[in-house]
Enzyme design. Sequence first.
Site, PDB file in Angstrom:
ATOM      1  N   ALA A  36       3.487  -0.990   4.678  1.00  0.00           N
ATOM      2  CA  ALA A  36       3.045  -0.968   5.895  1.00  0.00           C
ATOM      3  C   ALA A  36       2.582  -2.290   6.330  1.00  0.00           C
ATOM      4  O   ALA A  36       2.682  -2.691   7.748  1.00  0.00           O
ATOM      5  CB  ALA A  36       1.626   0.208   6.057  1.00  0.00           C
ATOM      6  N   PRO A  81       0.763  -1.263  -0.008  1.00  0.00           N
ATOM      7  CA  PRO A  81       0.083   0.012   0.055  1.00  0.00           C
ATOM      8  C   PRO A  81       0.912   1.342  -0.094  1.00  0.00           C
ATOM      9  O   PRO A  81       1.881   1.339   0.686  1.00  0.00           O
ATOM     10  CB  PRO A  81      -0.860  -0.114   1.344  1.00  0.00           C
ATOM     11  CG  PRO A  81      -0.244  -1.151   2.153  1.00  0.00           C
ATOM     12  CD  PRO A  81       0.451  -1.754   1.142  1.00  0.00           C
ATOM     13  N   ASN A  82       0.389   2.197  -0.794  1.00  0.00           N
ATOM     14  CA  ASN A  82       0.906   3.555  -0.836  1.00  0.00           C
ATOM     15  C   ASN A  82       1.970   3.724  -1.704  1.00  0.00           C
ATOM     16  O   ASN A  82       2.565   5.063  -1.852  1.00  0.00           O
ATOM     17  CB  ASN A  82       1.163   4.415   0.571  1.00  0.00           C
ATOM     18  CG  ASN A  82      -0.128   4.058   1.221  1.00  0.00           C
ATOM     19  OD1 ASN A  82      -1.105   4.958   0.922  1.00  0.00           O
ATOM     20  ND2 ASN A  82      -0.259   3.780   2.583  1.00  0.00           N
ATOM     21  N   GLU A 125      12.899  -9.396   0.629  1.00  0.00           N
ATOM     22  CA  GLU A 125      11.946  -8.268   1.237  1.00  0.00           C
ATOM     23  C   GLU A 125      12.806  -6.969   1.140  1.00  0.00           C
ATOM     24  O   GLU A 125      13.923  -7.057   1.480  1.00  0.00           O
ATOM     25  CB  GLU A 125      11.738  -8.528   2.714  1.00  0.00           C
ATOM     26  CG  GLU A 125      11.372  -7.404   3.432  1.00  0.00           C
ATOM     27  CD  GLU A 125      11.046  -7.859   5.032  1.00  0.00           C
ATOM     28  OE1 GLU A 125      11.244  -8.752   5.582  1.00  0.00           O
ATOM     29  OE2 GLU A 125      10.823  -6.695   5.804  1.00  0.00           O
ATOM     30  N   ASN A 180       8.020  -5.724  -1.493  1.00  0.00           N
ATOM     31  CA  ASN A 180       8.162  -4.705  -0.574  1.00  0.00           C
ATOM     32  C   ASN A 180       6.528  -4.465  -0.019  1.00  0.00           C
ATOM     33  O   ASN A 180       5.649  -4.067  -0.574  1.00  0.00           O
ATOM     34  CB  ASN A 180       8.453  -3.166  -1.265  1.00  0.00           C
ATOM     35  CG  ASN A 180       8.383  -1.978  -0.327  1.00  0.00           C
ATOM     36  OD1 ASN A 180       8.326  -2.219   0.994  1.00  0.00           O
ATOM     37  ND2 ASN A 180       9.004  -0.987  -0.700  1.00  0.00           N
ATOM     38  N   ARG A 236       5.099  10.888  -2.608  1.00  0.00           N
ATOM     39  CA  ARG A 236       4.749  10.611  -0.934  1.00  0.00           C
ATOM     40  C   ARG A 236       6.126  10.740  -0.289  1.00  0.00           C
ATOM     41  O   ARG A 236       7.137  10.194  -0.602  1.00  0.00           O
ATOM     42  CB  ARG A 236       4.620   9.214  -0.922  1.00  0.00           C
ATOM     43  CG  ARG A 236       4.365   8.710   0.397  1.00  0.00           C
ATOM     44  CD  ARG A 236       4.249   7.358   0.530  1.00  0.00           C
ATOM     45  NE  ARG A 236       4.047   6.488   1.728  1.00  0.00           N
ATOM     46  CZ  ARG A 236       4.296   5.526   2.119  1.00  0.00           C
ATOM     47  NH1 ARG A 236       4.708   4.547   1.143  1.00  0.00           N
ATOM     48  NH2 ARG A 236       4.336   4.951   3.192  1.00  0.00           N
ATOM     49  N   HIS A 256      12.843  -2.679   1.523  1.00  0.00           N
ATOM     50  CA  HIS A 256      12.351  -1.381   2.015  1.00  0.00           C
ATOM     51  C   HIS A 256      13.104  -0.498   1.244  1.00  0.00           C
ATOM     52  O   HIS A 256      14.527  -0.445   1.354  1.00  0.00           O
ATOM     53  CB  HIS A 256      12.291  -1.323   3.634  1.00  0.00           C
ATOM     54  CG  HIS A 256      11.592  -2.279   3.972  1.00  0.00           C
ATOM     55  ND1 HIS A 256      10.163  -2.448   3.998  1.00  0.00           N
ATOM     56  CD2 HIS A 256      11.707  -3.436   4.581  1.00  0.00           C
ATOM     57  CE1 HIS A 256       9.619  -3.514   4.471  1.00  0.00           C
ATOM     58  NE2 HIS A 256      10.692  -4.149   5.079  1.00  0.00           N
ATOM     59  N   ARG A 290      14.092   4.295  11.751  1.00  0.00           N
ATOM     60  CA  ARG A 290      12.734   5.130  11.969  1.00  0.00           C
ATOM     61  C   ARG A 290      12.053   4.681  13.431  1.00  0.00           C
ATOM     62  O   ARG A 290      12.549   4.475  14.165  1.00  0.00           O
ATOM     63  CB  ARG A 290      11.854   4.801  10.493  1.00  0.00           C
ATOM     64  CG  ARG A 290      12.713   5.174   9.434  1.00  0.00           C
ATOM     65  CD  ARG A 290      11.896   5.040   7.942  1.00  0.00           C
ATOM     66  NE  ARG A 290      10.618   5.750   7.894  1.00  0.00           N
ATOM     67  CZ  ARG A 290       9.539   5.540   7.032  1.00  0.00           C
ATOM     68  NH1 ARG A 290       9.897   4.861   6.387  1.00  0.00           N
ATOM     69  NH2 ARG A 290       8.644   6.262   7.351  1.00  0.00           N
ATOM     70  N   TYR A 347      11.519   8.736   0.682  1.00  0.00           N
ATOM     71  CA  TYR A 347      11.406   7.814  -0.507  1.00  0.00           C
ATOM     72  C   TYR A 347      11.819   8.161  -1.617  1.00  0.00           C
ATOM     73  O   TYR A 347      11.796   7.335  -2.704  1.00  0.00           O
ATOM     74  CB  TYR A 347       9.939   7.564  -0.613  1.00  0.00           C
ATOM     75  CG  TYR A 347       9.377   6.754   0.830  1.00  0.00           C
ATOM     76  CD1 TYR A 347       9.884   5.544   1.392  1.00  0.00           C
ATOM     77  CD2 TYR A 347       8.241   7.530   1.535  1.00  0.00           C
ATOM     78  CE1 TYR A 347       9.352   4.899   2.348  1.00  0.00           C
ATOM     79  CE2 TYR A 347       7.575   6.766   2.597  1.00  0.00           C
ATOM     80  CZ  TYR A 347       8.174   5.688   3.027  1.00  0.00           C
ATOM     81  OH  TYR A 347       7.673   4.893   4.100  1.00  0.00           O
TER      82      TYR A 347
HETATM   83  C1  DQA Z   1       8.583   1.200   3.342  1.00  0.00           C
HETATM   84  C2  DQA Z   1       8.646   1.016   4.715  1.00  0.00           C
HETATM   85  C3  DQA Z   1       7.432   0.891   5.415  1.00  0.00           C
HETATM   86  O1  DQA Z   1       7.404   1.015   6.928  1.00  0.00           O
HETATM   87  C4  DQA Z   1       6.336   1.855   5.083  1.00  0.00           C
HETATM   88  O2  DQA Z   1       5.273   1.685   5.668  1.00  0.00           O
HETATM   89  C5  DQA Z   1       6.317   1.957   3.578  1.00  0.00           C
HETATM   90  C6  DQA Z   1       7.318   1.767   2.732  1.00  0.00           C
HETATM   91  C7  DQA Z   1       9.916   1.299   2.422  1.00  0.00           C
HETATM   92  O3  DQA Z   1       9.802   1.027   1.390  1.00  0.00           O
HETATM   93  O4  DQA Z   1      10.647   2.063   3.054  1.00  0.00           O
HETATM   94  O5  DQA Z   1       5.182   2.260   3.020  1.00  0.00           O
HETATM   95  O6  DQA Z   1       8.478  -0.453   3.025  1.00  0.00           O
END
Ligand code: DQA
Length: 149
Positions: free
Chosen positions: A81, A14-15, A102, A78, A22, A104, A111, A27
Amino acid sequence: MADSPSRILVANGPNLNLLGTREPGLYGAATLADVETLCAETGQRLGLEIDFMQSNHEGALVDAIQAARGTAQGIVINPAAYTHTSVAIADALRATELPVVEVHISNVHAREEFRKHSYVSPVATAVIAGAGLNGYRFAIEHLASVLEG
Ligand code: DQA
């Protein structure tokens, strides 16, 4: 007959569709389309087929992971959240029995406290955090070397 190329699912949670607009301080300015291009180019260089997807919905991610059982030889994810909340995604990944990386974009360990826990990491072959978009490239390269044996 030549073997068909290995296929990698690259799944985004998501997002991540908002990448570029964003929190660019965290990011970066690149968009999800840029991530897709990077993954496609990396796959092409390594002779891998890339299936790229993003969803804001946990169930859609679970469906895509389940589908990868029959179609893919590895997964880059990825989970965004859902990393920190989703037993369902972790269970789906485990059920595939495929190598999982995985990714990020940000360094989740630098963080908030809640971002330090991942349901996915125990299922992952490798975890890459804080390398920006390059994390996706490193993840595909790692899967290529795992698949080569
Ligand atoms: C994320 C890190 C997560 O904590 C966050 O909720 C994201 C992006 C990253 O790519 O750094 O949406 O996965």
